[in-house]
Scaffold this motif. Structure first.
Motif, PDB file in Angstrom:
ATOM      1  N   TYR A 428      46.949   6.452 155.865  1.00 12.93           N
ATOM      2  CA  TYR A 428      46.789   7.063 157.187  1.00 12.93           C
ATOM      3  C   TYR A 428      45.424   6.749 157.793  1.00 12.93           C
ATOM      4  O   TYR A 428      45.304   6.528 158.999  1.00 12.93           O
ATOM      5  CB  TYR A 428      46.997   8.572 157.101  1.00 12.93           C
ATOM      6  CG  TYR A 428      48.448   9.010 157.096  1.00 12.93           C
ATOM      7  CD1 TYR A 428      49.445   8.220 156.523  1.00 12.93           C
ATOM      8  CD2 TYR A 428      48.826  10.229 157.658  1.00 12.93           C
ATOM      9  CE1 TYR A 428      50.767   8.628 156.508  1.00 12.93           C
ATOM     10  CE2 TYR A 428      50.158  10.647 157.658  1.00 12.93           C
ATOM     11  CZ  TYR A 428      51.117   9.832 157.081  1.00 12.93           C
ATOM     12  OH  TYR A 428      52.423  10.243 157.073  1.00 12.93           O
ATOM     13  N   ILE A 429      44.379   6.739 156.952  1.00 13.51           N
ATOM     14  CA  ILE A 429      43.040   6.386 157.454  1.00 13.51           C
ATOM     15  C   ILE A 429      43.029   4.936 157.923  1.00 13.51           C
ATOM     16  O   ILE A 429      42.538   4.615 159.019  1.00 13.51           O
ATOM     17  CB  ILE A 429      41.975   6.615 156.361  1.00 13.51           C
ATOM     18  CG1 ILE A 429      41.801   8.108 156.085  1.00 13.51           C
ATOM     19  CG2 ILE A 429      40.632   6.007 156.789  1.00 13.51           C
ATOM     20  CD1 ILE A 429      40.879   8.415 154.925  1.00 13.51           C
ATOM     21  N   ASN A 430      43.578   4.035 157.098  1.00 15.50           N
ATOM     22  CA  ASN A 430      43.560   2.619 157.443  1.00 15.50           C
ATOM     23  C   ASN A 430      44.383   2.318 158.696  1.00 15.50           C
ATOM     24  O   ASN A 430      44.039   1.427 159.481  1.00 15.50           O
ATOM     25  CB  ASN A 430      44.112   1.795 156.274  1.00 15.50           C
ATOM     26  CG  ASN A 430      43.127   1.700 155.123  1.00 15.50           C
ATOM     27  OD1 ASN A 430      41.912   1.756 155.323  1.00 15.50           O
ATOM     28  ND2 ASN A 430      43.631   1.573 153.905  1.00 15.50           N
ATOM     29  N   ARG A 431      45.446   3.078 158.936  1.00 13.89           N
ATOM     30  CA  ARG A 431      46.336   2.803 160.063  1.00 13.89           C
ATOM     31  C   ARG A 431      46.002   3.632 161.298  1.00 13.89           C
ATOM     32  O   ARG A 431      46.658   3.506 162.335  1.00 13.89           O
ATOM     33  CB  ARG A 431      47.782   3.045 159.638  1.00 13.89           C
ATOM     34  CG  ARG A 431      48.231   2.098 158.529  1.00 13.89           C
ATOM     35  CD  ARG A 431      49.582   2.486 157.953  1.00 13.89           C
ATOM     36  NE  ARG A 431      50.674   2.285 158.913  1.00 13.89           N
ATOM     37  CZ  ARG A 431      51.928   2.630 158.677  1.00 13.89           C
ATOM     38  NH1 ARG A 431      52.269   3.189 157.527  1.00 13.89           N
ATOM     39  NH2 ARG A 431      52.857   2.427 159.590  1.00 13.89           N
ATOM     40  N   GLY A 432      44.962   4.478 161.190  1.00 16.96           N
ATOM     41  CA  GLY A 432      44.520   5.224 162.362  1.00 16.96           C
ATOM     42  C   GLY A 432      45.410   6.385 162.747  1.00 16.96           C
ATOM     43  O   GLY A 432      45.380   6.834 163.898  1.00 16.96           O
ATOM     44  N   PHE A 433      46.201   6.908 161.797  1.00 24.49           N
ATOM     45  CA  PHE A 433      47.047   8.065 162.087  1.00 24.49           C
ATOM     46  C   PHE A 433      46.185   9.310 162.244  1.00 24.49           C
ATOM     47  O   PHE A 433      45.086   9.405 161.710  1.00 24.49           O
ATOM     48  CB  PHE A 433      48.071   8.278 160.981  1.00 24.49           C
ATOM     49  CG  PHE A 433      49.156   7.241 160.924  1.00 24.49           C
ATOM     50  CD1 PHE A 433      49.246   6.240 161.881  1.00 24.49           C
ATOM     51  CD2 PHE A 433      50.106   7.258 159.915  1.00 24.49           C
ATOM     52  CE1 PHE A 433      50.243   5.293 161.845  1.00 24.49           C
ATOM     53  CE2 PHE A 433      51.111   6.319 159.857  1.00 24.49           C
ATOM     54  CZ  PHE A 433      51.181   5.321 160.828  1.00 24.49           C
ATOM     55  N   SER A 434      46.725  10.282 162.964  1.00 24.25           N
ATOM     56  CA  SER A 434      45.901  11.444 163.312  1.00 24.25           C
ATOM     57  C   SER A 434      46.281  12.725 162.584  1.00 24.25           C
ATOM     58  O   SER A 434      45.525  13.700 162.627  1.00 24.25           O
ATOM     59  CB  SER A 434      45.989  11.705 164.828  1.00 24.25           C
ATOM     60  OG  SER A 434      47.328  11.994 165.206  1.00 24.25           O
ATOM     61  N   SER A 435      47.449  12.756 161.912  1.00 23.54           N
ATOM     62  CA  SER A 435      47.892  14.042 161.361  1.00 23.54           C
ATOM     63  C   SER A 435      48.678  13.860 160.069  1.00 23.54           C
ATOM     64  O   SER A 435      49.522  12.972 159.963  1.00 23.54           O
ATOM     65  CB  SER A 435      48.767  14.775 162.376  1.00 23.54           C
ATOM     66  OG  SER A 435      49.237  16.000 161.851  1.00 23.54           O
ATOM     67  N   LEU A 436      48.368  14.717 159.087  1.00 28.61           N
ATOM     68  CA  LEU A 436      49.127  14.788 157.848  1.00 28.61           C
ATOM     69  C   LEU A 436      49.142  16.245 157.399  1.00 28.61           C
ATOM     70  O   LEU A 436      48.093  16.887 157.345  1.00 28.61           O
ATOM     71  CB  LEU A 436      48.506  13.918 156.751  1.00 28.61           C
ATOM     72  CG  LEU A 436      49.141  14.034 155.357  1.00 28.61           C
ATOM     73  CD1 LEU A 436      50.592  13.545 155.379  1.00 28.61           C
ATOM     74  CD2 LEU A 436      48.331  13.252 154.324  1.00 28.61           C
ATOM     75  N   MET A 437      50.325  16.791 157.086  1.00 33.73           N
ATOM     76  CA  MET A 437      50.436  18.173 156.622  1.00 33.73           C
ATOM     77  C   MET A 437      50.827  18.197 155.152  1.00 33.73           C
ATOM     78  O   MET A 437      51.699  17.438 154.716  1.00 33.73           O
ATOM     79  CB  MET A 437      51.465  18.954 157.434  1.00 33.73           C
ATOM     80  CG  MET A 437      51.706  20.372 156.911  1.00 33.73           C
ATOM     81  SD  MET A 437      52.843  21.334 157.938  1.00 33.73           S
ATOM     82  CE  MET A 437      51.723  21.884 159.214  1.00 33.73           C
ATOM     83  N   ILE A 438      50.162  19.076 154.395  1.00 32.72           N
ATOM     84  CA  ILE A 438      50.451  19.240 152.967  1.00 32.72           C
ATOM     85  C   ILE A 438      50.555  20.737 152.686  1.00 32.72           C
ATOM     86  O   ILE A 438      49.628  21.504 152.992  1.00 32.72           O
ATOM     87  CB  ILE A 438      49.342  18.612 152.101  1.00 32.72           C
ATOM     88  CG1 ILE A 438      49.133  17.146 152.478  1.00 32.72           C
ATOM     89  CG2 ILE A 438      49.694  18.745 150.625  1.00 32.72           C
ATOM     90  CD1 ILE A 438      47.857  16.550 151.974  1.00 32.72           C
TER      91      ILE A 438
END
Length: 483
Positions: A428-438
């Motif tokens: 997600y960091i490498n692809r520039g994503f903005s949100s992850l829920m855990i």
């Protein structure tokens, strides 16, 4: 665990009529030993439970003999007839490492290191005549075979997984040469074996030692190398050099003769190298084979320390193939394999971590555009809520933390979580994503899920420096952790 605790309490009551005012389980150290602190109106005790009788016997024998020479070791008050339990003196909670982290590199801490080295030299030399080495847990002496074993441990668990080409026969020849060289030291006395700042406790500004049950006969240089080159302490080079000189002064004074300091330092450097490789072997085994995330994170620092050593120190013996291989593993491309991607201020990713109750709220709703993320069910782990003493506390309270870490499979559970989540966070960091829920769920959202959510928050912050939005839903706690 409750059974062990009750047995410890009964054991204490057979020793003392004093009422127990406070009873707590202490964090585990090495091995399977379980420590408890017992506090009465007028005194504090450390109670130890360990089913390894041979280890207990070594500790008790070494303690009794070394205390006779005034070594700064704990007094043993009473030993259970089966030798699985004993009560000892309590030195408090503050280790030399704690003092270093609290105070930094100041004169007070420097003097504590000097005190530690002075007492170490006394224990090693004067204690050698007192020790019955027949009580050693493994070998009686840290000699050529033990050194060779440490080198092979590094080879099998760190070097070989890197798949670097080397001449096997020449490398083994260098291992044997280094082992023989270090075995032929002039000064062999009692060797503490794990002399690190976390095993030195400070009480009333005096030093006290614990965890020496693995001791054996060996080179003086080994223990001082262990202390001054402990990765966690990360002492500056000028401290290492001046403290080594001070230690050699102490040794010369106790022996009442001069040391061949050039040879002593060359062999000391050899033992520093052994310690650095031991660390890499342990990190390789725990990280590369057992997949424990904490150890993988530590590999870049260990390689950086090794690189500095190779560039600045001499061992006094030619080891051509070994030196060639060591130079290869400290190259940037190798170190970078273990260095995780790091978020920065421009990284858009925010990781939302929730603890929740399956009974009360169910799955938290993801308000982002992703439609959800990971959900980890903690209900397969033993529930602290079943025990009366934990009903009014949460997964953020020390008694519950100790219970989950020491008496459940929570550490194994979290290692599996880290391995899965790390893949997503890095991507997600490498692809520039903005949100992850855990999400972590348990029955009541009070103990297991709270602890697990906090643990993952620390892990991701330490490894990736990523922004965290933490919610303990049932506890009504919301914390944002950014840069």
């Amino acid at each position: 665990m409750p059974i062990v605790a009750e047995n410890i309490k009964s054991f204490f009551k057979s020793y003392s009529s004093s009422e127990i005012k406070n009873f707590e389980t202490l964090p585990k150290s090495g091995g399977d030993r379980i420590y408890f602190r017992i506090i009465t109106d007028d005194k504090s005790y450390i109670a130890t439970y360990n089913e390894n009788i041979k280890e207990n016997t070594a500790f008790l024998e070494f303690t009794n003999r070394l205390r006779k020479i005034k070594a700064p070791l704990p007094e043993i008050y009473v030993v259970h007839p089966d030798k699985q339990m004993y009560l000892q003196e309590d030195f408090g909670n503050s280790s030399l490492l704690d003092k270093l982290e609290e105070n930094g590199l100041n004169e007070y801490v420097y003097n504590l290191f000097k005190k530690s080295l002075k007492e170490l030299a006394w224990l090693q030399i004067k204690g050698d005549k007192s020790i019955n080495y027949n009580f050693c847990i493994t070998s009686k002496e840290f000699g050529r075979q033990a050194i060779m074993s440490d080198l092979l441990y590094f080879k099998y668990y760190f070097l070989d997984p890197l798949k670097i080409a080397y001449d096997k026969e020449k490398l083994i020849d260098d291992f044997e040469a280094l082992s023989t060289y270090l075995d032929h030291v002039k000064n062999k006395y009692f060797m503490f074996r794990d002399f690190q700042s976390r095993n030195i406790f400070i009480k009333n500004d005096e030093v006290h030692f614990i965890d020496y049950q693995g001791g054996m006969k060996g080179a003086l240089q080994y223990d001082v190398a262990s202390l001054l080159w402990q990765a966690k302490a990360n002492l500056p080079d000028d401290w290492k050099n001046s403290l080594l000189e001070y230690y050699m002064d102490c040794v010369s004074k106790i022996l009442n003769k001069s040391l061949d300091r050039v040879r002593f330092i060359s062999q000391y450097n050899g033992y520093v190298l052994i310690r650095l490789l031991q660390v890499l072997g342990a990190y390789g085994f725990r990280g590369l084979f057992e997949r424990k995330a904490h150890f993988l994170i530590s590999i870049p620092l260990a390689l950086t320390n090794l690189k500095w050593f190779l560039e600045n120190k001499e061992t006094g013996i030619a080891l051509p193939e070994f030196e060639r291989v060591l130079q290869l593993i400290v190259q940037d491309d190798i170190v970078d394999k273990f260095r995780p991607v790091q978020a920065n201020e421009a990284t858009p990713l925010i990781v939302t971590i929730n603890s929740f109750s399956y009974l009360k709220t169910g799955y938290p709703k993801d308000v982002s555009d992703n439609g959800g993320g990971f959900v980890f069910d903690c209900r397969g782990l033993m529930n602290p809520g079943r025990f009366e003493e934990f009903k009014q506390v949460t997964g953020r309270d020390k008694p519950v933390i100790d219970f989950l870490e020491q008496q459940t499979k929570m550490p194994d559970f979290l290692n599996s979580v880290y391995n899965l989540v790390d893949i997503a966070v890095e991507d997600y960091i490498n692809r520039g994503f903005s949100s992850l829920m855990i999400n972590f769920g348990c029955t009541g959202g009070q103990h297991r899920s709270v602890y697990a959510a906090d643990a993952l928050t620390r892990h991701l912050r330490n490894k990736f420096q990523v922004k965290i939005d933490l919610h303990h839903i049932e506890q009504n706690i919301h914390e944002q952790k950014g840069f």
